[in-house]
Write an enzyme that holds these catalytic residues in place. Structure first.
Site, PDB file in Angstrom:
ATOM      1  N   GLU A  89       0.850  -1.197   0.000  1.00  0.00           N
ATOM      2  CA  GLU A  89       0.000   0.000   0.000  1.00  0.00           C
ATOM      3  C   GLU A  89       0.887   1.248   0.000  1.00  0.00           C
ATOM      4  O   GLU A  89       1.861   1.320   0.750  1.00  0.00           O
ATOM      5  CB  GLU A  89      -0.896   0.022   1.249  1.00  0.00           C
ATOM      6  CG  GLU A  89      -1.783   1.267   1.302  1.00  0.00           C
ATOM      7  CD  GLU A  89      -2.507   1.426   2.634  1.00  0.00           C
ATOM      8  OE1 GLU A  89      -3.471   0.687   2.868  1.00  0.00           O
ATOM      9  OE2 GLU A  89      -2.102   2.294   3.433  1.00  0.00           O
ATOM     10  N   THR A 119      -4.101   4.639  -1.469  1.00  0.00           N
ATOM     11  CA  THR A 119      -5.147   5.117  -0.558  1.00  0.00           C
ATOM     12  C   THR A 119      -5.887   6.326  -1.131  1.00  0.00           C
ATOM     13  O   THR A 119      -5.439   6.964  -2.092  1.00  0.00           O
ATOM     14  CB  THR A 119      -4.571   5.486   0.823  1.00  0.00           C
ATOM     15  OG1 THR A 119      -3.683   6.584   0.661  1.00  0.00           O
ATOM     16  CG2 THR A 119      -3.863   4.320   1.468  1.00  0.00           C
ATOM     17  N   TYR A 120      -7.010   6.635  -0.495  1.00  0.00           N
ATOM     18  CA  TYR A 120      -7.870   7.745  -0.918  1.00  0.00           C
ATOM     19  C   TYR A 120      -8.073   8.653   0.291  1.00  0.00           C
ATOM     20  O   TYR A 120      -8.485   8.182   1.351  1.00  0.00           O
ATOM     21  CB  TYR A 120      -9.213   7.171  -1.381  1.00  0.00           C
ATOM     22  CG  TYR A 120     -10.126   8.144  -2.066  1.00  0.00           C
ATOM     23  CD1 TYR A 120     -10.042   8.358  -3.443  1.00  0.00           C
ATOM     24  CD2 TYR A 120     -11.091   8.841  -1.344  1.00  0.00           C
ATOM     25  CE1 TYR A 120     -10.902   9.237  -4.079  1.00  0.00           C
ATOM     26  CE2 TYR A 120     -11.950   9.729  -1.985  1.00  0.00           C
ATOM     27  CZ  TYR A 120     -11.846   9.921  -3.348  1.00  0.00           C
ATOM     28  OH  TYR A 120     -12.696  10.796  -3.971  1.00  0.00           O
ATOM     29  N   HIS A 147      -8.194   2.742  -3.681  1.00  0.00           N
ATOM     30  CA  HIS A 147      -9.111   2.838  -2.542  1.00  0.00           C
ATOM     31  C   HIS A 147     -10.136   3.934  -2.841  1.00  0.00           C
ATOM     32  O   HIS A 147      -9.822   4.911  -3.515  1.00  0.00           O
ATOM     33  CB  HIS A 147      -8.371   3.243  -1.260  1.00  0.00           C
ATOM     34  CG  HIS A 147      -7.323   2.264  -0.813  1.00  0.00           C
ATOM     35  ND1 HIS A 147      -6.930   2.150   0.504  1.00  0.00           N
ATOM     36  CD2 HIS A 147      -6.586   1.337  -1.486  1.00  0.00           C
ATOM     37  CE1 HIS A 147      -6.003   1.213   0.619  1.00  0.00           C
ATOM     38  NE2 HIS A 147      -5.768   0.718  -0.577  1.00  0.00           N
ATOM     39  N   ARG A 191     -16.067   2.811   3.644  1.00  0.00           N
ATOM     40  CA  ARG A 191     -16.903   3.898   4.151  1.00  0.00           C
ATOM     41  C   ARG A 191     -16.036   5.124   4.448  1.00  0.00           C
ATOM     42  O   ARG A 191     -16.372   6.241   4.115  1.00  0.00           O
ATOM     43  CB  ARG A 191     -17.602   3.452   5.441  1.00  0.00           C
ATOM     44  CG  ARG A 191     -18.520   4.505   6.030  1.00  0.00           C
ATOM     45  CD  ARG A 191     -18.804   4.256   7.498  1.00  0.00           C
ATOM     46  NE  ARG A 191     -17.617   4.434   8.323  1.00  0.00           N
ATOM     47  CZ  ARG A 191     -17.591   4.248   9.626  1.00  0.00           C
ATOM     48  NH1 ARG A 191     -18.658   3.854  10.265  1.00  0.00           N
ATOM     49  NH2 ARG A 191     -16.465   4.443  10.305  1.00  0.00           N
ATOM     50  N   ALA A 200     -19.717   0.725   4.034  1.00  0.00           N
ATOM     51  CA  ALA A 200     -18.974   0.318   2.829  1.00  0.00           C
ATOM     52  C   ALA A 200     -19.832  -0.592   1.951  1.00  0.00           C
ATOM     53  O   ALA A 200     -19.741  -0.548   0.720  1.00  0.00           O
ATOM     54  CB  ALA A 200     -17.681  -0.385   3.234  1.00  0.00           C
ATOM     55  N   TYR A 253     -11.261  -6.312   9.907  1.00  0.00           N
ATOM     56  CA  TYR A 253     -10.627  -5.893  11.157  1.00  0.00           C
ATOM     57  C   TYR A 253     -10.424  -7.080  12.093  1.00  0.00           C
ATOM     58  O   TYR A 253     -11.367  -7.498  12.784  1.00  0.00           O
ATOM     59  CB  TYR A 253     -11.500  -4.803  11.810  1.00  0.00           C
ATOM     60  CG  TYR A 253     -11.661  -3.625  10.878  1.00  0.00           C
ATOM     61  CD1 TYR A 253     -10.792  -2.546  10.937  1.00  0.00           C
ATOM     62  CD2 TYR A 253     -12.636  -3.632   9.870  1.00  0.00           C
ATOM     63  CE1 TYR A 253     -10.894  -1.497  10.029  1.00  0.00           C
ATOM     64  CE2 TYR A 253     -12.749  -2.595   8.968  1.00  0.00           C
ATOM     65  CZ  TYR A 253     -11.869  -1.530   9.049  1.00  0.00           C
ATOM     66  OH  TYR A 253     -11.958  -0.496   8.142  1.00  0.00           O
TER      67      TYR A 253
HETATM   68  P1  FAD Z   1     -17.623  -0.433   7.079  1.00  0.00           P
HETATM   69  O1  FAD Z   1     -17.406  -1.739   6.432  1.00  0.00           O
HETATM   70  O2  FAD Z   1     -18.830   0.340   6.692  1.00  0.00           O
HETATM   71  O3  FAD Z   1     -17.622  -0.681   8.657  1.00  0.00           O
HETATM   72  C1  FAD Z   1     -17.607   0.419   9.550  1.00  0.00           C
HETATM   73  C2  FAD Z   1     -18.391   0.077  10.828  1.00  0.00           C
HETATM   74  O4  FAD Z   1     -19.774  -0.076  10.512  1.00  0.00           O
HETATM   75  C3  FAD Z   1     -17.963  -1.242  11.469  1.00  0.00           C
HETATM   76  O5  FAD Z   1     -18.065  -1.098  12.859  1.00  0.00           O
HETATM   77  C4  FAD Z   1     -18.978  -2.246  10.953  1.00  0.00           C
HETATM   78  O6  FAD Z   1     -19.172  -3.340  11.848  1.00  0.00           O
HETATM   79  C5  FAD Z   1     -20.236  -1.378  10.847  1.00  0.00           C
HETATM   80  N1  FAD Z   1     -21.121  -1.815   9.764  1.00  0.00           N
HETATM   81  C6  FAD Z   1     -20.756  -2.171   8.514  1.00  0.00           C
HETATM   82  N2  FAD Z   1     -21.846  -2.490   7.778  1.00  0.00           N
HETATM   83  C7  FAD Z   1     -22.918  -2.321   8.583  1.00  0.00           C
HETATM   84  C8  FAD Z   1     -24.306  -2.476   8.403  1.00  0.00           C
HETATM   85  N3  FAD Z   1     -24.816  -2.861   7.221  1.00  0.00           N
HETATM   86  N4  FAD Z   1     -25.130  -2.211   9.475  1.00  0.00           N
HETATM   87  C9  FAD Z   1     -24.620  -1.821  10.658  1.00  0.00           C
HETATM   88  N5  FAD Z   1     -23.294  -1.638  10.875  1.00  0.00           N
HETATM   89  C10 FAD Z   1     -22.450  -1.888   9.856  1.00  0.00           C
HETATM   90  N6  FAD Z   1      -9.464   5.202   5.159  1.00  0.00           N
HETATM   91  C11 FAD Z   1      -9.324   6.213   4.281  1.00  0.00           C
HETATM   92  O7  FAD Z   1      -9.799   7.322   4.543  1.00  0.00           O
HETATM   93  N7  FAD Z   1      -8.675   6.057   3.091  1.00  0.00           N
HETATM   94  C12 FAD Z   1      -8.148   4.857   2.738  1.00  0.00           C
HETATM   95  O8  FAD Z   1      -7.582   4.725   1.655  1.00  0.00           O
HETATM   96  C13 FAD Z   1      -8.268   3.752   3.639  1.00  0.00           C
HETATM   97  N8  FAD Z   1      -7.776   2.530   3.323  1.00  0.00           N
HETATM   98  C14 FAD Z   1      -7.972   1.470   4.186  1.00  0.00           C
HETATM   99  C15 FAD Z   1      -7.471   0.205   3.831  1.00  0.00           C
HETATM  100  C16 FAD Z   1      -7.646  -0.879   4.684  1.00  0.00           C
HETATM  101  C17 FAD Z   1      -7.125  -2.236   4.286  1.00  0.00           C
HETATM  102  C18 FAD Z   1      -8.305  -0.707   5.932  1.00  0.00           C
HETATM  103  C19 FAD Z   1      -8.462  -1.873   6.876  1.00  0.00           C
HETATM  104  C20 FAD Z   1      -8.797   0.549   6.290  1.00  0.00           C
HETATM  105  C21 FAD Z   1      -8.641   1.653   5.428  1.00  0.00           C
HETATM  106  N9  FAD Z   1      -9.122   2.935   5.750  1.00  0.00           N
HETATM  107  C22 FAD Z   1      -8.957   3.976   4.870  1.00  0.00           C
HETATM  108  C23 FAD Z   1      -9.784   3.178   7.040  1.00  0.00           C
HETATM  109  C24 FAD Z   1     -11.321   2.975   6.965  1.00  0.00           C
HETATM  110  O9  FAD Z   1     -11.880   3.969   6.163  1.00  0.00           O
HETATM  111  C25 FAD Z   1     -11.879   3.054   8.391  1.00  0.00           C
HETATM  112  O10 FAD Z   1     -11.445   1.954   9.140  1.00  0.00           O
HETATM  113  C26 FAD Z   1     -13.376   3.245   8.500  1.00  0.00           C
HETATM  114  O11 FAD Z   1     -13.667   3.572   9.868  1.00  0.00           O
HETATM  115  C27 FAD Z   1     -14.213   2.014   8.175  1.00  0.00           C
HETATM  116  O12 FAD Z   1     -14.267   1.785   6.847  1.00  0.00           O
HETATM  117  P2  FAD Z   1     -14.929   0.402   6.287  1.00  0.00           P
HETATM  118  O13 FAD Z   1     -14.959   0.520   4.849  1.00  0.00           O
HETATM  119  O14 FAD Z   1     -14.251  -0.761   6.900  1.00  0.00           O
HETATM  120  O15 FAD Z   1     -16.400   0.558   6.913  1.00  0.00           O
END
Ligand code: FAD
Length: 337
Positions: free
Chosen positions: A60, A91-92, A121, A151, A167, A188
């Site tokens: 990354e 990343t974004y 991303h 997300r 997401a 996670y």
């Molecule tokens: P989600 O999958 O939406 O999850 C977020 C929370 O919501 C979790 O607690 C989950 O349990 C809950 N949830 C999910 N779906 C539902 C549902 N349908 N109903 C109720 N609750 C739900 N951030 C950046 O800004 N830019 C990046 O480029 C970036 N790259 C990343 C790359 C990786 C590999 C990782 C692990 C993280 C990255 N992040 C990045 C950080 C990420 O944006 C944060 O961790 C953010 O808080 C969660 O994003 P997510 O897409 O996992 O969210």
């Protein structure tokens, strides 16, 4: 990875002048036009010759900050010479200062000038459908291999658009509008900090995978037992897509403590002792961090993980040293009929 790393760990602007990306390439939608310099590296053998091998090894990187010289990304990419990833993800940025076109432009540079497959991303909570469609259009022009649908984290003072609350909403949107695009998702091993429990987080992950994710990349963790336990839970929940283990090398004490707080990454005893012993000796800590990450990776491969995703933090020197230690473990064996 938590978005904060995008701001916290940016390297200072390079002291020597580097080739700049062409001005035309800076415009939204023109991501596929960059060709500022001759390829610095031959195409990655692993990625182009063997698509379906395990374990996968990926990296990354993040775009330079707005006020940093754009050429600093070449320092990172040139410095990765000799490392042979299956793909690089870019990343974004979610912050107000983030350049909406940076991810696509850098993806395009990596693919076109370094001939390495790329994943873009995309964070969605501040986008409406049109904004997401525009980003995806840029990624398509940059010929990305896939999109890591996220997300994103909350930015203080910014109101979410209310379209992509999770997401999984973005995943469904991409699946509907770009059915040919491979969709990656974040996971996670110790549970997302906002989830009530790891169990609940894994249930939500199932929803995300069912919406169309075909490959997961994990948050960083420092204890392999946490990742292996998580994989077992995911499999028990019926999640059967490949899961790559996210490894972030220790670079300094502040970084590890901050990540511990932000991502809830548990710091095991051995790592805690390292941090204490070399807190005032950055060179030794970095050397120990390279050994620690290499041992984590070696153990994960021995345990049969499907892939390792290394958070380079745009530090190619550290990445190279880790690759020197573990690269042979990712050697693609000839397929037997
Ligand atoms: P989600 O999958 O939406 O999850 C977020 C929370 O919501 C979790 O607690 C989950 O349990 C809950 N949830 C999910 N779906 C539902 C549902 N349908 N109903 C109720 N609750 C739900 N951030 C950046 O800004 N830019 C990046 O480029 C970036 N790259 C990343 C790359 C990786 C590999 C990782 C692990 C993280 C990255 N992040 C990045 C950080 C990420 O944006 C944060 O961790 C953010 O808080 C969660 O994003 P997510 O897409 O996992 O969210």
């Amino acid at each position: 990875m938590a978005d904060t790393k995008l701001a916290d760990t940016q390297q200072p602007a390079a002291s020597q002048a580097k080739p700049q990306e062409p001005a035309a390439d800076k415009a939204a939608g023109s991501a596929a036009t960059a060709n500022a310099k001759a390829p610095a590296q031959a195409s990655t053998q692993r990625a182009t010759q063997h698509r379906d091998h395990v374990p996968v090894f990926s990296l990354e990187v993040f775009p330079p900050k707005r006020n940093a010289a754009v050429g600093t990304i070449y320092d990172t990419l040139d410095g990765l010479q000799g490392v042979d990833p299956d793909f690089i993800s870019v990343t974004y940025g979610t912050g107000k200062q983030s350049d909406r076109t940076a991810t696509a432009r850098i993806c395009n540079t990596i693919r076109q000038e370094y001939d390495i497959p790329v994943i873009a991303h995309l964070t969605a909570q501040y986008l409406d459908e049109q904004g997401a469609a525009e980003a995806l259009e840029m990624f398509e022009q940059a010929k990305v291999r896939g999109v890591l649908a996220l997300r994103g984290d909350a930015v203080p003072g910014r109101e979410p658009a209310g379209v992509f609350d999770h997401a999984s909403d973005l995943v469904a949107f991409i699946r509907r509008t770009h059915p040919d695009l491979t969709i990656y998702g974040a996971c996670y091993p110790e549970g997302h900090p906002q989830s009530v429990s790891l169990k609940q987080d894994v249930e939500n992950l199932r929803t995300k995978v069912d919406a169309g994710v075909s490959h997961l990349i994990s948050q960083l963790f420092y204890d392999n037992a946490d990742f292996l336990n998580f994989v077992q839970m995911a499999r028990a929940e019926g999640i059967d897509v490949p899961i790559e283990a996210g490894i972030m090398p220790v670079m300094n004490v502040g970084q590890v403590r901050r990540m511990g707080k932000l991502c809830g990454a548990r710091i095991p005893h051995t790592l805690d002792r390292m941090l204490d012993k070399w807190q005032d000796d950055p060179r030794s800590l970095r050397a120990a961090g390279i050994v620690y990450a290499s041992q984590q990776i070696s153990d994960l491969v021995a345990q049969g993980v499907q892939g390792v995703h290394l958070y380079t933090m745009n530090h190619p020197g550290i990445t190279r040293r880790i690759w020197q230690n573990v690269g042979d473990l990712f050697e693609v064996k000839e397929q037997t009929a």
